[in-house]
Write an enzyme that holds these catalytic residues in place. Sequence first.
Site, PDB file in Angstrom:
ATOM      1  N   ARG A 106      -3.345 -10.006   4.985  1.00 40.64           N
ATOM      2  CA  ARG A 106      -3.703 -10.200   3.575  1.00 40.64           C
ATOM      3  C   ARG A 106      -2.574  -9.643   2.717  1.00 40.64           C
ATOM      4  NH1 ARG A 106      -5.975  -7.037  -0.227  1.00 40.64           N
ATOM      5  NH2 ARG A 106      -7.474  -7.956  -1.688  1.00 40.64           N
ATOM      6  N   LYS A 164       0.818  -1.221   0.000  1.00 39.96           N
ATOM      7  CA  LYS A 164       0.000   0.000   0.000  1.00 39.96           C
ATOM      8  C   LYS A 164       0.849   1.267   0.000  1.00 39.96           C
ATOM      9  CE  LYS A 164      -4.398  -1.924   1.023  1.00 39.96           C
ATOM     10  NZ  LYS A 164      -5.419  -2.304   1.982  1.00 39.96           N
TER      11      LYS A 164
HETATM   12  N1  PMM Z   1      -7.533  -3.826   0.368  1.00 41.39           N
HETATM   13  C1  PMM Z   1      -7.709  -3.989  -0.948  1.00 41.39           C
HETATM   14  C2  PMM Z   1      -8.649  -4.922  -1.440  1.00 41.39           C
HETATM   15  N2  PMM Z   1      -9.359  -5.689  -0.587  1.00 41.39           N
HETATM   16  N3  PMM Z   1      -9.871  -6.340   1.611  1.00 41.39           N
HETATM   17  C3  PMM Z   1      -9.701  -6.188   2.943  1.00 41.39           C
HETATM   18  N4  PMM Z   1     -10.402  -6.961   3.792  1.00 41.39           N
HETATM   19  N5  PMM Z   1      -8.842  -5.281   3.449  1.00 41.39           N
HETATM   20  C4  PMM Z   1      -8.114  -4.450   2.655  1.00 41.39           C
HETATM   21  O1  PMM Z   1      -7.373  -3.596   3.183  1.00 41.39           O
HETATM   22  C5  PMM Z   1      -8.266  -4.590   1.236  1.00 41.39           C
HETATM   23  C6  PMM Z   1      -9.180  -5.550   0.746  1.00 41.39           C
HETATM   24  C7  PMM Z   1      -6.874  -3.132  -1.869  1.00 41.39           C
HETATM   25  O2  PMM Z   1      -6.466  -3.654  -3.043  1.00 41.39           O
HETATM   26  P1  PMM Z   1      -5.459  -4.933  -3.278  1.00 41.39           P
HETATM   27  O3  PMM Z   1      -6.351  -6.097  -3.508  1.00 41.39           O
HETATM   28  O4  PMM Z   1      -4.642  -4.639  -4.472  1.00 41.39           O
HETATM   29  O5  PMM Z   1      -4.663  -5.075  -2.004  1.00 41.39           O
END
Ligand code: PMM
Length: 287
Positions: free
Chosen positions: A245, A204
């Site tokens: 994640r 990020k």
């Molecule tokens: N960030 C992204 C996508 N999905 N889901 C959760 N639960 N938490 C997050 O911070 C989050 C998410 C941002 O995009 P990416 O898939 O490229 O990381």
Amino acid sequence: MGILNVTPDSFSDGGRWLDPGRAVAHGVALASQGADIVDVGGESTRPGARRVPVEEELARVLPVVRGLARQGVLVSIDTMRASVAEAAVDAGARIVNDVSGGRADGAMAKTVARAGVPFVVMHWRGQSRGMDDLACYQDVVTEVVGEVERQLDAVVSAGVDPSQVIVDPGLGFAKGRREDWALLAALEAWAALDRPLLVAPSRKRFLGELLADPATGEPRPARERDHATAAAAVLAAAQGAWAVRVHEVGATADGVRVEAALRAHGRAAVSGRAAVSARCAAAGSCP
Ligand code: PMM
């Protein structure tokens, strides 16, 4: 939790896994590198992203969810749409991960309640197109925890079993670098909600800005933020996160094992000391 974005435009891996066969192979690889869950998403939520039509999102994610579930991978579906969540659960997904925590689609909480699967309720203030303008806080940790607590009450009122809810501070969503660091430094505040905590620092902006080129001030490119991601993930685990994640699973999976071993050995050392002390007391002296 390994990330599998089946999108042309995600901020760090857009376009890489659009082909369903490649996507499934990558998901299986993430699992073999140590991911307990593979999070499949068909709509980018990067700052400024536009929504994709629901048919497009379904066409992207369903073959991948089905393919991974068939191979025994535990799949979560990353979507803000109730219809996509429902179809993905039918195709084998076992967790619904909604970055809006049920706020983007009024039917989401009821759909998840009906499906009876775990539900990730992330902190969210609005759609990606305008979310940077919503990054306004007096006391970010208290406000973010409080807003998620209210959303937790809302989804429970809609029928979701509270024991099925996982909470997430939503790093980067309606947050700038200062807010992301403040949240990551204070994960113990989430203990008040007594729910498993998911933390997603992967690649990020706040990491890119930390690692900016000293000469130009340019943020480090997204694909070169994985070492920092692993460090952030381990620090989250050390503060009690239930899951982290990440895009690149190997380093983080090793890192969280180191963290868990350190905690286990810490406990063993404390009880070991007590045992040695008791032996010394029985002997009347220390050998
Ligand atoms: N960030 C992204 C996508 N999905 N889901 C959760 N639960 N938490 C997050 O911070 C989050 C998410 C941002 O995009 P990416 O898939 O490229 O990381």
